[in-house]
Design a protein around this motif. Structure first.
Motif: not given
Length: 235
Positions: A64-73
């Motif tokens: 969850k932290i990874i998705r929030v801090i470094i999201p991939i589009n």
């Protein structure tokens, strides 16, 4: 197109940062078990169960932290031009495949409703009501599923594909399944696919990338094509 990861997507981050993240999760899990034992004395079996459940917790929190801090589009990525995005995708997949293997790979949870909640924790967007998921959702944060949907046994929804060219290309596209859809057993849904309300994909079908299936239709085959309108299917 391939849905498997290729060695050319690996770099020094995979060999240095990924093991460090894994060790950090295991250390936090171990310390959490020690803290629990200070509060409540437990048997070896209870500690083993606690360790596993806490590892799931710390892994899900890390993801969850990874998705929030470094999201991939959505987009098309190569390791040469977008090494960070490719690495974050690799890291997310590694943690899911290793620490969450029993649920992410092997479907240990009941199809309904537990798999729905599991994939929500991994970032999937789910509608209300019962959603029966008998198959597997890769990269759940790129998947939206409407209410009253059925994903058949061993069906695969994969929002990513790998194209082998002079340098491997990672393609990420969102998958959107509208309400009331039925996806047959052992079907495969590729990146960028949208399936309209109350439509059905027959068993063992392959829906190619970026296909848009309108509402109230039956599709099937490899590649999947329109077979009938649902209103006329019984006539």
């Amino acid at each position: 197109m391939e849905t498997s990861r290729h060695i050319r997507f690996m770099g020094w981050k995979d060999l240095v940062i990924t093991p460090a993240v894994e060790v950090a999760i295991l250390v936090m899990t171990f310390l959490s078990v020690l803290l629990l034992n200070r509060l409540v004395s437990a048997s070896l079996f209870a500690n083993a169960i606690s360790f596993y459940l806490l590892m799931l917790f710390w892994t899900l929190l890390t993801l969850k932290i990874i998705r929030v801090i470094i999201p991939i589009n959505e987009g098309v990525y190569s390791y040469g031009d977008n090494s960070l995005a490719c690495y974050i995708w690799n890291l997310h997949a590694f943690l899911c495949i290793t620490n969450l293997s029993l649920h992410y790979n092997n479907g240990l949870l009941p199809p309904a409703p537990m798999r729905k909640f599991f994939y929500i924790l991994l970032g999937a967007k789910m509608g209300r009501g019962v959603i029966a998921i008998g198959g597997k959702l890769l990269d759940p944060s790129f998947i939206t599923i409407g209410e009253n949907t059925i994903i058949g046994e061993d069906a695969l929804l994969t929002p990513h594909a790998v194209a082998r060219t002079s340098s491997d290309i990672l393609i990420i596209g969102k998958i959107e399944i509208k309400r009331g859809v039925i996806i047959g057993a052992r079907s495969m849904i590729m990146p960028g696919v949208t399936i309209g309300e109350n439509s059905m994909v027959n068993a063992m079908s392959l829906v190619p990338m970026n296909t848009k299936i309108p509402p109230n239709q039956i599709w099937g085959g490899n590649p999947a094509v329109k077979i009938a309108d649902l209103s006329k299917a019984g006539t």
